[in-house]
Design a protein around this motif. Structure first.
Motif, PDB file in Angstrom:
ATOM      1  N   THR A  91       0.823  -1.220  -0.003  1.00 31.30           N
ATOM      2  CA  THR A  91      -0.083   0.055   0.163  1.00 31.30           C
ATOM      3  C   THR A  91       0.877   1.307  -0.019  1.00 31.30           C
ATOM      4  O   THR A  91       0.384   2.284  -0.721  1.00 31.30           O
ATOM      5  CB  THR A  91      -1.035   0.039   1.185  1.00 31.30           C
ATOM      6  OG1 THR A  91      -0.307  -0.306   2.514  1.00 31.30           O
ATOM      7  CG2 THR A  91      -1.931  -1.228   1.052  1.00 31.30           C
ATOM      8  N   ASN A 112       0.613   4.044  -2.832  1.00 32.16           N
ATOM      9  CA  ASN A 112       0.361   5.599  -2.436  1.00 32.16           C
ATOM     10  C   ASN A 112       1.201   6.692  -3.104  1.00 32.16           C
ATOM     11  O   ASN A 112       0.756   7.752  -3.608  1.00 32.16           O
ATOM     12  CB  ASN A 112       0.200   5.897  -0.879  1.00 32.16           C
ATOM     13  CG  ASN A 112      -0.854   5.145  -0.173  1.00 32.16           C
ATOM     14  OD1 ASN A 112      -1.785   5.121  -0.809  1.00 32.16           O
ATOM     15  ND2 ASN A 112      -0.638   4.844   1.010  1.00 32.16           N
ATOM     16  N   PHE A 172      -8.893   7.620  -4.360  1.00 32.28           N
ATOM     17  CA  PHE A 172      -7.919   7.996  -3.874  1.00 32.28           C
ATOM     18  C   PHE A 172      -8.002   9.416  -3.153  1.00 32.28           C
ATOM     19  O   PHE A 172      -7.845   9.780  -2.123  1.00 32.28           O
ATOM     20  CB  PHE A 172      -6.611   7.851  -4.504  1.00 32.28           C
ATOM     21  CG  PHE A 172      -5.313   8.182  -3.906  1.00 32.28           C
ATOM     22  CD1 PHE A 172      -4.723   7.324  -3.066  1.00 32.28           C
ATOM     23  CD2 PHE A 172      -4.741   9.323  -3.984  1.00 32.28           C
ATOM     24  CE1 PHE A 172      -3.285   7.823  -2.214  1.00 32.28           C
ATOM     25  CE2 PHE A 172      -3.624   9.795  -3.630  1.00 32.28           C
ATOM     26  CZ  PHE A 172      -2.800   8.658  -2.800  1.00 32.28           C
ATOM     27  N   PRO A 176      -4.969   8.303   1.321  1.00 33.70           N
ATOM     28  CA  PRO A 176      -4.024   7.047   1.062  1.00 33.70           C
ATOM     29  C   PRO A 176      -4.492   5.931   1.571  1.00 33.70           C
ATOM     30  O   PRO A 176      -5.184   5.774   2.669  1.00 33.70           O
ATOM     31  CB  PRO A 176      -2.899   7.789   2.055  1.00 33.70           C
ATOM     32  CG  PRO A 176      -2.788   9.101   1.968  1.00 33.70           C
ATOM     33  CD  PRO A 176      -4.250   9.423   2.190  1.00 33.70           C
TER      34      PRO A 176
END
Length: 235
Positions: free
Chosen positions: A77, A81, A173, A178
């Motif tokens: 992740t 991000n 997003f 995030p």
């Protein structure tokens, strides 16, 4: 240059043997894309192979390609991000450094988004391949054509799209911020259902690699993720 509607976010980790084929799949897309190819501080030659492969291919001017790597491993992740913060496209399509996207993938996804304005996240079926690119199972699909929050309630659990096939509006997003945790597919599928609904196309738009050390096994797989993380396959 005009900003493409689609950003491809390709994440790679220890993909020396497969990154070239993954890059070829991205470059073969038939509509202009912003292509972000990113290595998550692999300890092998993934970045060097990607760099050499891109250098060996003459540019046709259709795509805007950026190759980069993280100075330190960010994990799933965290890596996404970083790329989502860089993305300019209104639609983001995820790719892995060891899968192969078919040339019609982006065009098919754009057509689906345009035909269904409330669809926030779209996945597809996959054709599974082995480490030598030989076919395994064909047309594997784990979600219905259309789903919303009611699908999760009926299922009694958060059954999600396969992350290797995910495409989504960047608002998922921008609106929520995030990603957190280890699993991007759960978060993005749920976000899509909260803002509208999701789709899972019947076409197999991705050749999804099945091997013990592949991203498909420990990055995007919903089953056994905890076991893989405990074994340190990805930090």
């Amino acid at each position: 240059m005009t900003t493409p509607r689609v950003t491809i976010a390709m994440i790679a980790y220890k993909a020396t043997a497969t990154i070239a084929a993954a890059i070829d799949g991205a470059l073969a897309q038939t509509v202009p894309c912003e292509i972000l190819i990113s290595d998550d501080a692999s300890p092998d030659e993934t970045f060097a192979v990607a760099q050499a492969h891109l250098a060996s291919r003459p540019s046709d001017g259709m795509h805007q390609v950026i190759l980069r790597r993280n100075e330190a491993n960010q994990g799933v992740t965290g890596h996404l991000n970083t790329l989502l913060a860089m993305a300019h496209g209104e639609i983001v399509v995820l790719m892995a450094g060891d899968d192969i996207s078919r040339p019609e993938r982006i065009a098919t996804l754009l057509q689906a988004f345009d035909a269904d304005p409330d669809a926030q996240v779209i996945g597809s079926a996959v054709d599974e391949i082995d480490p030598q690119d030989q076919p395994l199972r064909q047309g594997v699909r784990g979600m219905p054509d259309r789903f919303g929050l009611d699908h999760f309630i009926r299922a009694g659990r958060l059954v999600t799209l396969l992350g290797a096939t995910l495409a989504f509006r960047k608002t998922l997003f921008d609106r929520f911020g995030p990603l957190r945790g280890h699993a991007e597919d759960n978060l993005l599928t749920l976000r899509g259902a909260l803002l509208g609904h999701g789709r899972c196309l019947p076409q197999a738009l991705v050749m999804y690699r099945q091997s013990p050390g592949s991203l498909g096994q420990w990055l995007f797989a919903r089953s056994d993720r905890r076991r893989c993380l405990q074994k340190g396959l990805y930090q």
